[in-house]
Design a protein around this motif. Structure first.
Motif, PDB file in Angstrom:
ATOM      1  N   VAL A   1      24.930  76.823  56.099  1.00 45.94           N
ATOM      2  CA  VAL A   1      24.631  77.606  57.308  1.00 45.94           C
ATOM      3  C   VAL A   1      25.430  77.069  58.487  1.00 45.94           C
ATOM      4  CG1 VAL A   1      22.821  78.298  58.931  1.00 45.94           C
ATOM      5  CG2 VAL A   1      22.318  78.117  56.482  1.00 45.94           C
ATOM      6  N   PHE A   2      25.587  75.757  58.526  1.00 37.90           N
ATOM      7  CA  PHE A   2      26.225  75.108  59.669  1.00 37.90           C
ATOM      8  C   PHE A   2      27.736  74.974  59.502  1.00 37.90           C
ATOM      9  CE2 PHE A   2      21.787  74.006  59.394  1.00 37.90           C
ATOM     10  CZ  PHE A   2      21.370  74.475  60.638  1.00 37.90           C
ATOM     11  N   TRP A   3      28.248  75.562  58.441  1.00 34.86           N
ATOM     12  CA  TRP A   3      29.666  75.869  58.337  1.00 34.86           C
ATOM     13  C   TRP A   3      29.884  77.351  58.642  1.00 34.86           C
ATOM     14  CZ3 TRP A   3      34.170  73.061  57.190  1.00 34.86           C
ATOM     15  CH2 TRP A   3      33.960  71.689  57.086  1.00 34.86           C
ATOM     16  N   ALA A   4      29.065  78.193  58.027  1.00 38.51           N
ATOM     17  CA  ALA A   4      29.275  79.639  58.179  1.00 38.51           C
ATOM     18  C   ALA A   4      29.047  80.115  59.608  1.00 38.51           C
ATOM     19  CB  ALA A   4      28.350  80.400  57.221  1.00 38.51           C
ATOM     20  N   ALA A   5      27.924  79.747  60.216  1.00 37.70           N
ATOM     21  CA  ALA A   5      27.602  80.265  61.548  1.00 37.70           C
ATOM     22  C   ALA A   5      28.539  79.745  62.642  1.00 37.70           C
ATOM     23  CB  ALA A   5      26.143  79.959  61.890  1.00 37.70           C
ATOM     24  N   PRO A   6      28.790  78.414  62.733  1.00 39.23           N
ATOM     25  CA  PRO A   6      29.720  77.965  63.774  1.00 39.23           C
ATOM     26  C   PRO A   6      31.145  78.495  63.592  1.00 39.23           C
ATOM     27  CG  PRO A   6      28.339  76.154  63.066  1.00 39.23           C
ATOM     28  CD  PRO A   6      28.108  77.276  62.094  1.00 39.23           C
ATOM     29  N   ILE A   7      31.612  78.590  62.352  1.00 41.46           N
ATOM     30  CA  ILE A   7      32.966  79.111  62.148  1.00 41.46           C
ATOM     31  C   ILE A   7      33.032  80.581  62.532  1.00 41.46           C
ATOM     32  CG2 ILE A   7      34.669  79.711  60.376  1.00 41.46           C
ATOM     33  CD1 ILE A   7      34.025  76.990  59.070  1.00 41.46           C
ATOM     34  N   LEU A   8      32.011  81.362  62.140  1.00 38.18           N
ATOM     35  CA  LEU A   8      31.967  82.761  62.559  1.00 38.18           C
ATOM     36  C   LEU A   8      31.943  82.859  64.077  1.00 38.18           C
ATOM     37  CD1 LEU A   8      31.612  85.800  62.021  1.00 38.18           C
ATOM     38  CD2 LEU A   8      29.128  85.374  61.851  1.00 38.18           C
ATOM     39  N   GLY A   9      31.095  82.059  64.715  1.00 35.22           N
ATOM     40  CA  GLY A   9      31.037  82.065  66.169  1.00 35.22           C
ATOM     41  C   GLY A   9      32.337  81.627  66.814  1.00 35.22           C
ATOM     42  N   GLY A  10      32.976  80.606  66.223  1.00 35.88           N
ATOM     43  CA  GLY A  10      34.242  80.135  66.761  1.00 35.88           C
ATOM     44  C   GLY A  10      35.323  81.196  66.707  1.00 35.88           C
TER      45      GLY A  10
END
Length: 223
Positions: free
Chosen positions: A201-210
């Motif tokens: 989750v903390f790879w997918a969400a921050p990368i999507l947000g970035g």
């Protein structure tokens, strides 16, 4: 690839991770009184600020895979350099975790990010994913804005550090504040168990947000 840039990313991410762990592990139980969420937020915000001043001119001061990929999406960084930067960031985070594992008094979860039982407010997966995505996008838009060609170059690290402080004040009760996949992976590997199963989750969400923040920032700031 510039070896000094890679070394700067390792060092900067090491210090970022150390600022999270040191404040999270020790300030809450200090005999003189807990620093609490505000202390943790200020620890990471000021550390990123000073590291940006110290080595930002060498590597750009990313210290975060989501920032690296967001800057690629925003046209500010070469895609061919992204993987070495991300590897360097993960190495820096893991090295800091290794140091604190030797110091001890780390707690069972190793300051891991998470939802459900790993969230202070028992936030759901959906709530955590939304917040991490939105706050990382916000972070990238700020970075894009303050580092633009005609931006306030001297004060850019201050703005970035204060933004990260604000993000942690908002996100610690929900997700323990990631917005940084390398930071999350380091804690999850040392915590194991549920933390490691949730780290995606903390790879997918921050990368999507970035990526969203990079694209929006590029659109907002283009001439």
């Amino acid at each position: 690839m510039n070896s000094r840039a890679i070394a700067a990313e390792v060092f900067g991410t090491f210090m970022l991770m150390a600022s999270v762990l040191g404040a999270a592990f020790y300030s809450f139980g200090a005999p003189a009184g807990a620093a609490g969420i505000l202390g943790v937020a200020l620890s990471i915000g000021t550390t990123v600020m000073v590291m940006a001043y110290a080595v930002g001119q060498i590597s750009g001061g990313h210290f975060n895979p989501a920032v690296t990929l967001g800057l690629v999406a925003g046209g500010r960084f070469e895609a061919s350099k992204a993987v070495p930067y991300i590897i360097a960031q993960v190495v820096g985070a893991l090295a800091a975790c290794g140091v604190f594992s030797l110091v001890g008094h780390t707690g069972a979860t190793f300051a891991a990010n998470g939802y459900g039982e790993l969230s202070m407010l028992k936030a759901s997966l959906g709530e955590v994913f939304i917040l991490e995505t939105v706050l990382t996008a916000f972070f990238l838009i700020v970075i894009m804005g303050v580092t633009r060609a005609n931006g306030p170059a001297l004060l850019a690290p201050v703005a970035i550090g204060l933004t990260l402080t604000a993000i942690h004040l908002m996100a610690i009760p929900i997700s323990n504040a990631s917005v940084n996949p390398a930071r999350s992976l380091g804690s999850a590997i040392y915590a194991g168990g549920e933390a490691l199963s949730q780290v995606w989750v903390f790879w997918a969400a921050p990368i999507l947000g970035g990526v969203i923040g990079g694209v929006v920032g590029r659109w907002l700031l283009e001439d």
